[in-house]
Structure formats: structure tokens, C-alpha cells
Enzyme design. Structure first.
Site, short mmCIF file in Angstrom:
data_model
loop_
_atom_site.label_atom_id
_atom_site.label_comp_id
_atom_site.label_asym_id
_atom_site.label_seq_id
_atom_site.Cartn_x
_atom_site.Cartn_y
_atom_site.Cartn_z
N ARG A 57 1.01 -1.26 0.37
CA ARG A 57 0.22 -0.32 0.05
C ARG A 57 0.72 1.46 -0.15
NH1 ARG A 57 -4.53 -2.75 -2.55
NH2 ARG A 57 -5.04 -3.33 -0.51
N ASN A 87 -0.06 -1.46 -7.33
CA ASN A 87 -1.27 -0.99 -7.45
C ASN A 87 -1.46 0.05 -5.98
OD1 ASN A 87 -1.75 -2.56 -5.52
ND2 ASN A 87 -3.73 -3.22 -6.05
N HIS A 174 -2.96 -10.89 -13.71
CA HIS A 174 -4.82 -10.75 -12.75
C HIS A 174 -5.32 -10.78 -14.22
CE1 HIS A 174 -7.30 -9.03 -9.79
NE2 HIS A 174 -7.94 -9.56 -11.03
N HIS A 227 -3.38 -16.04 -8.75
CA HIS A 227 -4.57 -16.71 -7.66
C HIS A 227 -5.26 -16.93 -8.94
CE1 HIS A 227 -5.64 -12.45 -9.43
NE2 HIS A 227 -5.07 -11.61 -8.27
N ASN A 273 -10.93 -10.64 -4.53
CA ASN A 273 -10.70 -10.72 -5.88
C ASN A 273 -9.13 -11.39 -6.66
OD1 ASN A 273 -10.75 -10.19 -8.71
ND2 ASN A 273 -10.75 -7.88 -8.27
N ASP A 300 -1.38 -12.99 -1.67
CA ASP A 300 -2.65 -12.20 -1.81
C ASP A 300 -3.12 -11.33 -1.11
OD1 ASP A 300 -3.61 -9.60 -3.61
OD2 ASP A 300 -5.42 -11.13 -4.68
ZN LIG Z 1 -5.19 -9.57 -8.09
#
Ligand SMILES: [Zn+2]
Length: 438
Positions: A57, A87, A174, A227, A273, A300
């Protein structure tokens, strides 16, 4: 510093002493008088765990997690290296931002932090990010991912694979077809129909994986699939591997054991997700772990502040924390699966991710001279998972209240005890020096 770990069962084998001198494993008896002796009676010694998929983060969402707090959580979970997704805000799509994350990781010194760079600028999926500049930066980025978003444009995906092939880099996808998942809130199936929540079809994941394994093979580049969550995805990956594609795949601990039935509670802690799928999907994922179709278990780890999770289902953020409880949850998920022993834990949670991510100091054996990245695990430590007992800022752990029997006892990072007897100690003293990692 000289350390003797007395009577540990290496990979679950016979008890033996492990000696560490100057950050590396030493011949037993050669290290001289130890500065520290750790009684490892009944404990399992594994290579330090490597988490290929975490969200730290920082920069930008330091209210959710920081590199420092995430690194502490990693150490407590037995991870001696983590790969931080791109991200952040700003996105890790330039040499400057990946170097910032890399430097913050070094300065914290609780685990090795390796940044992942974005594939596309701003994760917007329209033009490639500065892949070469990130690869040449001090952070030495080798894995690129828009995780959280899918690189859905097939031509852009092809160009990215071609670009990173030049320096043996890798794209981590992803897999989520965006048009098929617009507004989706959970897995599409019986439960979503009953609850009246917009569903997320398995085909939206499988279609992207099928496309990308074909592209990766066409280009001859390395592709990693983040994932994996459906039985159909497993079949496609198995097929692609049998054709010789250079692909690797990961699964999360939560997808091995949790199912979409839990969404009936409307508790947003289960919103994630990709979404939790069916019991049949989870069983196929466990089988894929056993037979080698899945290479890696990665958490994740996705911390969120309480206000993004303690709200109604449709408004809640997607994601779960997981680094501190990963090992216990994997043991719980795989307890019925014959053939899943400590060597498989080491393979899926250390050796394979270290090799795929290109981290030479990680995922080693126990031979003298190897970097001393080690975790000691107590396999007989029954306890109840309590999200408040965490170094992460995130409390969104779906395993709250779950009874488990495995605990991380100690973590050694390049020969330094960052965790002893379940307690954080001190960061590695050399982490701020130019020679780091040693
Ligand atoms: Zn992802």
C-alpha cells in the site's frame, strides 16, 4: 553473529543442529561458541518463505499498510522475502517509484522487499509503462503486473511479453476479463442467483488465461498467472504446461479452503478478487497444488482500513490479509491431502517462488554456505486466529476465530533473528548498508 539452532527437524526429517555464522549456514561444529542458541526441540526448519503477491500500500495508502508494517507482518508469518504489487498511489510504473519501495524495504530490514512494476502506465491498460527503466533501476525489477486490473488488450499483452523476454523478465497476469465482470460482486453460480448479487463467471478468468498461455507460447516469454481460482483454469494451465509453455501459476491459501457459501453471511471480510468459488473449485486447486500444476502459494495480502470493510457488501473493498496466518491456513487446507508434507510446503512457499522471482539468496537448501534465510515452525501449537494479534494494519482476516495448529516460532533473515518465539526482535542491522541483501 553465531547462532545454533538445536534439534530442528529440517523439512520434517530427523532432528539436527543448524549453525549460522555471518549470515550463512555453517558446518555443524565449525561456528565456534554461539552468541545465541535456539532450542528447536519439536520444531520444523524450512527455508524462509517467499510471498510472490502482497500489497504493501505504500506509497499513497499508508492508512491501510506501510512497507514497515507489512514487512513486520511478513517476518511474523515466516516470510524472508515478499514481492510488492504495483497498485500503489502513485502507481509503481516508473524507476523512481519502484526504487522508493525497494529503498523503504531495505530501510525496514524485517524481510527482503522486491517491488513488482506495473505493465501499463497508471494500470490504465492503454500504453506500456517504463518496463526497461524499472528493470535497469536499483530495484532490478523482473516481474511486471497490473494486479488489481487485467491487461485485457491482447496486443498490449503481446507487446509486454515481447519486451520483457529481452531481459528474461516476466508478466504476472491478474486474469479477469473486464467486460464479463462489470459490476460483479461474487462468484457466478447457485449462491449468487439465490442472493441476487451480480455474478463473476469462471469463464471471465479462464478466457484470459487461455488467451495468455497461447500468447506466451507464441512469443516464447515467461508468464505467471496470479491467484488461480477455478477448476477450469487449472485444466487450461495443465494443458499449456504439457505443450511446453513457459508458464507458472499461483493460488492463495483462502482459495484452497473458503467457498462462496460464506457470502450468504453478507460479511464483507469474504469479499475478494478473484471471488471465493465453489467447493469443487477449491478441491481442484488442492489437487493442482499436489500434482505440480500450481507452482506457488502466495497470499495476495490485501489490507484495508476498517471503513472499507465494515460496511454493506456491495460498497466494501475486495481483499483479505494473509501473511501472518498463511502457513497455518495452508496446513489446515491441505490436512486431508495425502502427499502434502513439509517438503511440499518448502517447494510451494519458498523454493518455487524464489526461483520464479529470481531471488538468489532465497529458497535454498540447508547446505553449508547457503544464505541463512530460515523459518522455524511449531506444528503442534493449537490456537485460535485473532486478527487483532497482527503487525499488519489490516484486520480483514477471514480466518478470525478459526482453530489452527501451526505457528511460526522464529524467522531468520540473512542470519539475523527477526522473530524469536513468535515475537518480533529487531530488523537486520545491515539492511541499510550498500551490501544488502548480503
Ligand atoms: Zn489480483
Amino acid at each position: 553473529m553465531r547462532i545454533r539452532i538445536a534439534g530442528a527437524r529440517v523439512l520434517g526429517g530427523q532432528a539436527q543442529d543448524i549453525e549460522i555464522a555471518d549470515g550463512r549456514l555453517a558446518e555443524p561444529g565449525s561456528a565456534g561458541r554461539p552468541d545465541l542458541t535456539v532450542d528447536a526441540d519439536g520444531l520444523i526448519a524450512l527455508p524462509g518463505l517467499v510471498d510472490m503477491h502482497v500489497h504493501l500500500r505504500e506509497p499513497g495508502r499508508e492508512d491501510a499498510e506501510t512497507v514497515e508494517t507489512g514487512s513486520r507482518a511478513a517476518a511474523r508469518g515466516g516470510f524472508t522475502a515478499v514481492l510488492a504489487m504495483a497498485n500503489t498511489q502513485p502507481t509503481a510504473d516508473t524507476a523512481g517509484v519502484v526504487e522508493q519501495v525497494w529503498r523503504l524495504g531495505r530501510e525496514s530490514g524485517w524481510t527482503q522487499v522486491q517491488p513488482i512494476g506495473a505493465v501499463t502506465a497508471g494500470l490504465e491498460g492503454t500504453r506500456l509503462a517504463e518496463l526497461g527503466a524499472m528493470a535497469r533501476s536499483a530495484a532490478g525489477v523482473r516481474i511486471f503486473s497490473d494486479d488489481g486490473h487485467c491487461v485485457s488488450d491482447p496486443l498490449l499483452m503481446r507487446r509486454a511479453l515481447e519486451y520483457v523476454k529481452g531481459f528474461d523478465g516476466m508478466i504476472a497476469q491478474h486474469a479477469q476479463e473486464p467486460r464479463l465482470t462489470e459490476g460483479a460482486q461474487m462468484n457466478e453460480g447457485v449462491v449468487s442467483a439465490e442472493l441476487g448479487l451480480p455474478g463473476w463467471p469462471a469463464a471471465a478468468e479462464e478466457a484470459i488465461i487461455a488467451r495468455d498461455v497461447l500468447l506466451a507460447q507464441h512469443v516464447g516469454a515467461r508468464l505467471h498467472i496470479c491467484h488461480v481460482s477455478t477448476a477450469g483454469s487449472v485444466e487450461i494451465i495443465r494443458w499449456a504446461k504439457s505443450r511446453g509453455a513457459r508458464i507458472t501459476a499461483e493460488v492463495t491459501p483462502h482459495h484452497l479452503i473458503l467457498t462462496d457459501d460464506l457470502v450468504r453471511s453478507y460479511d464483507p471480510v469474504y469479499k475478494v478478487n478473484p471471488p471465493l468459488r465453489t467447493a469443487e473449485d477449491a478441491a481442484a486447486l488442492r489437487q493442482a497444488v499436489l500434482d505440480g500444476t500450481i507452482d506457488v502459494i502466495a497470499t495476495d495480502h490485501a489490507p484495508h482500513p476498517a471503513e472499507h470493510k465494515c460496511c454493506e457488501w456491495t460498497a466494501a473493498a475486495m481483499g483479505m490479509v494473509g501473511m501472518e496466518t498463511a502457513l497455518a491456513v495452508v496446513r489446515l487446507a491441505m490436512r486431508e491431502e495425502e502427499g502434502f508434507g513439509w517438503d511440499q510446503v518448502a517447494r510451494l512457499m519458498s523454493r518455487n517462488p524464489a526461483r520464479i522471482a529470481g531471488l538468489p539468496g532465497q529458497g535454498h537448501g540447508f547446505e553449508p554456505g547457503a544464505h541463512a534465510n530460515i523459518v522455524l515452525v511449531d506444528p503442534g501449537a493449537p490456537h485460535t486466529i485473532d486478527p487483532a494479534d497482527s503487525a499488519s494494519l489490516g484486520r480483514n482476516n477471514p480466518f478470525a476465530g478459526t482453530e489452527v495448529d501451526t505457528a511460526v516460532h522464529s524467522t531468520f533473515l540473512y542470519g539475523h533473528p527477526v522473530v524469536l518465539d513468535g515475537e518480533l526482535q529487531s530488523p537486520h542491522p545491515a539492511s541499510k548498508e550498500d551490501t544488502w541483501p548480503l
